[in-house]
Structures are given as C-alpha cells and as structure tokens.
Write a protein that holds these residues in place. Structure first.
Motif, PDB file in Angstrom:
ATOM      1  N   ARG A  41      27.875  50.707  28.768  1.00 22.96           N
ATOM      2  CA  ARG A  41      29.310  50.490  28.921  1.00 22.96           C
ATOM      3  C   ARG A  41      29.519  49.467  30.038  1.00 22.96           C
ATOM      4  NH1 ARG A  41      32.787  51.540  25.327  1.00 22.96           N
ATOM      5  NH2 ARG A  41      34.389  52.408  26.652  1.00 22.96           N
ATOM      6  N   ALA A  42      30.573  48.705  29.878  1.00 24.90           N
ATOM      7  CA  ALA A  42      31.000  47.755  30.895  1.00 24.90           C
ATOM      8  C   ALA A  42      32.508  47.907  31.020  1.00 24.90           C
ATOM      9  CB  ALA A  42      30.613  46.340  30.494  1.00 24.90           C
ATOM     10  N   PHE A  43      33.090  47.286  32.040  1.00 18.76           N
ATOM     11  CA  PHE A  43      34.541  47.384  32.210  1.00 18.76           C
ATOM     12  C   PHE A  43      35.078  46.136  32.882  1.00 18.76           C
ATOM     13  CE2 PHE A  43      32.737  49.023  36.104  1.00 18.76           C
ATOM     14  CZ  PHE A  43      33.586  48.594  37.106  1.00 18.76           C
ATOM     15  N   ALA A  44      36.326  45.853  32.597  1.00 20.57           N
ATOM     16  CA  ALA A  44      37.032  44.747  33.243  1.00 20.57           C
ATOM     17  C   ALA A  44      38.268  45.318  33.919  1.00 20.57           C
ATOM     18  CB  ALA A  44      37.432  43.694  32.213  1.00 20.57           C
ATOM     19  N   VAL A  45      38.562  44.812  35.113  1.00 20.49           N
ATOM     20  CA  VAL A  45      39.749  45.210  35.866  1.00 20.49           C
ATOM     21  C   VAL A  45      40.429  43.944  36.389  1.00 20.49           C
ATOM     22  CG1 VAL A  45      38.885  47.476  36.597  1.00 20.49           C
ATOM     23  CG2 VAL A  45      38.430  45.469  38.025  1.00 20.49           C
ATOM     24  N   ARG A  46      41.681  44.095  36.749  1.00 22.41           N
ATOM     25  CA  ARG A  46      42.390  43.005  37.416  1.00 22.41           C
ATOM     26  C   ARG A  46      42.593  43.427  38.871  1.00 22.41           C
ATOM     27  NH1 ARG A  46      44.894  38.774  35.490  1.00 22.41           N
ATOM     28  NH2 ARG A  46      45.146  39.650  33.396  1.00 22.41           N
ATOM     29  N   TYR A  47      42.259  42.492  39.780  1.00 24.09           N
ATOM     30  CA  TYR A  47      42.434  42.741  41.204  1.00 24.09           C
ATOM     31  C   TYR A  47      42.971  41.477  41.851  1.00 24.09           C
ATOM     32  CZ  TYR A  47      41.401  43.905  46.044  1.00 24.09           C
ATOM     33  OH  TYR A  47      41.505  44.142  47.397  1.00 24.09           O
ATOM     34  N   GLN A  48      44.105  41.585  42.526  1.00 24.89           N
ATOM     35  CA  GLN A  48      44.779  40.461  43.169  1.00 24.89           C
ATOM     36  C   GLN A  48      44.946  39.295  42.193  1.00 24.89           C
ATOM     37  OE1 GLN A  48      42.633  39.806  46.861  1.00 24.89           O
ATOM     38  NE2 GLN A  48      43.715  41.491  47.847  1.00 24.89           N
ATOM     39  N   GLY A  49      45.341  39.643  40.969  1.00 23.62           N
ATOM     40  CA  GLY A  49      45.659  38.649  39.956  1.00 23.62           C
ATOM     41  C   GLY A  49      44.495  38.126  39.144  1.00 23.62           C
ATOM     42  N   GLN A  50      43.274  38.416  39.533  1.00 17.71           N
ATOM     43  CA  GLN A  50      42.092  37.898  38.843  1.00 17.71           C
ATOM     44  C   GLN A  50      41.366  39.016  38.088  1.00 17.71           C
ATOM     45  OE1 GLN A  50      41.295  34.519  38.896  1.00 17.71           O
ATOM     46  NE2 GLN A  50      43.286  34.444  39.904  1.00 17.71           N
ATOM     47  N   VAL A  51      40.769  38.662  36.952  1.00 20.29           N
ATOM     48  CA  VAL A  51      39.994  39.628  36.166  1.00 20.29           C
ATOM     49  C   VAL A  51      38.536  39.576  36.602  1.00 20.29           C
ATOM     50  CG1 VAL A  51      39.211  40.285  33.856  1.00 20.29           C
ATOM     51  CG2 VAL A  51      41.560  39.470  34.202  1.00 20.29           C
ATOM     52  N   HIS A  78      42.233  49.320  46.371  1.00 21.99           N
ATOM     53  CA  HIS A  78      41.497  48.194  46.956  1.00 21.99           C
ATOM     54  C   HIS A  78      39.989  48.263  46.736  1.00 21.99           C
ATOM     55  CE1 HIS A  78      44.975  46.416  48.807  1.00 21.99           C
ATOM     56  NE2 HIS A  78      45.313  47.598  49.297  1.00 21.99           N
ATOM     57  N   TYR A  79      39.488  49.373  46.208  1.00 20.61           N
ATOM     58  CA  TYR A  79      38.049  49.508  45.990  1.00 20.61           C
ATOM     59  C   TYR A  79      37.762  50.180  44.660  1.00 20.61           C
ATOM     60  CZ  TYR A  79      37.790  48.415  50.917  1.00 20.61           C
ATOM     61  OH  TYR A  79      37.941  47.801  52.123  1.00 20.61           O
ATOM     62  N   ILE A  80      36.655  49.772  44.050  1.00 23.38           N
ATOM     63  CA  ILE A  80      36.107  50.483  42.901  1.00 23.38           C
ATOM     64  C   ILE A  80      35.234  51.587  43.492  1.00 23.38           C
ATOM     65  CG2 ILE A  80      34.476  50.317  40.983  1.00 23.38           C
ATOM     66  CD1 ILE A  80      35.452  47.389  40.637  1.00 23.38           C
ATOM     67  N   VAL A  81      35.415  52.795  43.011  1.00 26.73           N
ATOM     68  CA  VAL A  81      34.667  53.917  43.577  1.00 26.73           C
ATOM     69  C   VAL A  81      33.884  54.616  42.471  1.00 26.73           C
ATOM     70  CG1 VAL A  81      36.587  55.552  43.352  1.00 26.73           C
ATOM     71  CG2 VAL A  81      34.829  55.961  45.064  1.00 26.73           C
ATOM     72  N   GLY A  86      30.565  58.681  45.355  1.00 24.35           N
ATOM     73  CA  GLY A  86      31.494  58.062  46.286  1.00 24.35           C
ATOM     74  C   GLY A  86      31.158  56.670  46.769  1.00 24.35           C
ATOM     75  N   ALA A  87      30.179  56.008  46.188  1.00 23.27           N
ATOM     76  CA  ALA A  87      29.902  54.628  46.581  1.00 23.27           C
ATOM     77  C   ALA A  87      31.144  53.785  46.315  1.00 23.27           C
ATOM     78  CB  ALA A  87      28.702  54.078  45.818  1.00 23.27           C
ATOM     79  N   MET A  88      31.435  52.843  47.236  1.00 23.33           N
ATOM     80  CA  MET A  88      32.625  52.005  47.111  1.00 23.33           C
ATOM     81  C   MET A  88      32.221  50.545  46.998  1.00 23.33           C
ATOM     82  SD  MET A  88      35.064  53.969  49.859  1.00 23.33           S
ATOM     83  CE  MET A  88      36.344  52.753  49.732  1.00 23.33           C
ATOM     84  N   PHE A  89      32.904  49.819  46.101  1.00 30.38           N
ATOM     85  CA  PHE A  89      32.568  48.432  45.815  1.00 30.38           C
ATOM     86  C   PHE A  89      33.817  47.560  45.866  1.00 30.38           C
ATOM     87  CE2 PHE A  89      29.750  51.316  43.626  1.00 30.38           C
ATOM     88  CZ  PHE A  89      28.484  50.819  43.925  1.00 30.38           C
ATOM     89  N   ARG A  90      33.651  46.325  46.311  1.00 31.12           N
ATOM     90  CA  ARG A  90      34.762  45.369  46.284  1.00 31.12           C
ATOM     91  C   ARG A  90      35.032  44.972  44.841  1.00 31.12           C
ATOM     92  NH1 ARG A  90      35.245  40.967  50.785  1.00 31.12           N
ATOM     93  NH2 ARG A  90      36.396  40.198  49.004  1.00 31.12           N
ATOM     94  N   PRO A  91      36.279  45.032  44.400  1.00 25.60           N
ATOM     95  CA  PRO A  91      36.603  44.696  43.014  1.00 25.60           C
ATOM     96  C   PRO A  91      36.378  43.228  42.669  1.00 25.60           C
ATOM     97  CG  PRO A  91      38.397  45.905  44.026  1.00 25.60           C
ATOM     98  CD  PRO A  91      37.432  45.569  45.110  1.00 25.60           C
ATOM     99  N   ASP A  92      36.451  42.343  43.657  1.00 23.14           N
ATOM    100  CA  ASP A  92      36.323  40.912  43.378  1.00 23.14           C
ATOM    101  C   ASP A  92      34.884  40.415  43.362  1.00 23.14           C
ATOM    102  OD1 ASP A  92      36.167  41.402  46.117  1.00 23.14           O
ATOM    103  OD2 ASP A  92      37.303  39.612  46.681  1.00 23.14           O
ATOM    104  N   THR A  93      33.976  41.123  44.044  1.00 21.28           N
ATOM    105  CA  THR A  93      32.585  40.678  44.108  1.00 21.28           C
ATOM    106  C   THR A  93      31.586  41.705  43.589  1.00 21.28           C
ATOM    107  OG1 THR A  93      32.240  41.554  46.336  1.00 21.28           O
ATOM    108  CG2 THR A  93      33.094  39.280  46.167  1.00 21.28           C
TER     109      THR A  93
END
Length: 130
Positions: A41-51, A78-81, A86-93
């Motif tokens: 599985r994969a996923f796409a999200v929008r964060y600060q206007g960017q996919v 502000h974070y993908i969790v 509970g690992a947290m990741f930046r949505p843009d990188t």
C-alpha cells in the motif's frame, strides 16, 4: 505528460485521484504499488498545498501506519504519525523527526496536471497489474 496507467516502464506517470480530493493535512488517497516484487500500500497526502506520496510502511517496523483508513496526520496536522509505535515524519520530506523510526519514509514522486494527481513509477516501484 504520458498517462497510460497500464504501462509499467520506469518513469511512467499513473493517475491517482482528483486533486480536489486531497485537502491540506486531511484524508489520504491510498493506492497499491508493486515495490521490489511485492504488492504494498502507498498513500498520497496534501501538506501546505503540495501533494506528497509514500509507501505505507513505517521505517521502524515494516507495517502500515494509518491509525484509521486513510488517516495519517497527527492531531496538529503537521506530522505523519505511525499508529503502531508513534514514529513521526515530516509530510513534505518523509524525514523521521521523532519516535522509533529508523530513517525516512520511501517517497514516491507526484505531480498535479489539469486537476488530477499522478504518481511516477521507478525501477523498483511499478503499478499493480490485474
């Protein structure tokens, strides 16, 4: 832009969803990919206007991360969790910023064109063929 979603050559663009379906820090659009010979599985999200798109696989333990179907963001948006540990990741990188993650998430290249979101196949990342 070539949009033949039946092709599996490296670098092909594959339609994913309508751009309007992805709201900032909202519900993700999940999809299946063939990653290194396995269906994942994969996923796409929008964060600060960017996919942004990633494999749905935590860098701590290779398990799916959504805490409810298509829900990846923490309460701040502000974070993908990862729901499991509970690992947290930046949505843009995809970079891990907290918790037990070991490195970042596997990023999938995306683009938007004429109101549609596309993802790009790579050498070891292909669409799932039925």
């Amino acid at each position: 832009m070539h949009t033949d979603d039946t092709a599996s050559a490296e670098g092909e663009w594959h339609p994913l969803c309508q751009a309007s379906e992805l709201l900032d820090s909202g519900r993700a659009c999940s999809f299946d990919v063939n990653y290194a010979g396995q269906t994942c599985r994969a996923f796409a999200v929008r964060y600060q206007g960017q996919v942004h798109a990633y494999l749905n696989r935590c860098s701590h333990v290779a398990m799916e991360m959504d805490w409810q179907p298509d829900r990846f963001f923490d309460l701040t948006g502000h974070y993908i969790v990862c729901a499991a540990h509970g690992a947290m990741f930046r949505p843009d990188t995809g970079h891990c910023v907290g918790g037990p993650g070991r490195g970042g998430l596997f990023k999938i290249e995306t683009t938007e064109h004429e109101g549609v979101v596309f993802w790009r196949s790579q050498y070891h990342l292909k669409p799932v063929l039925f």
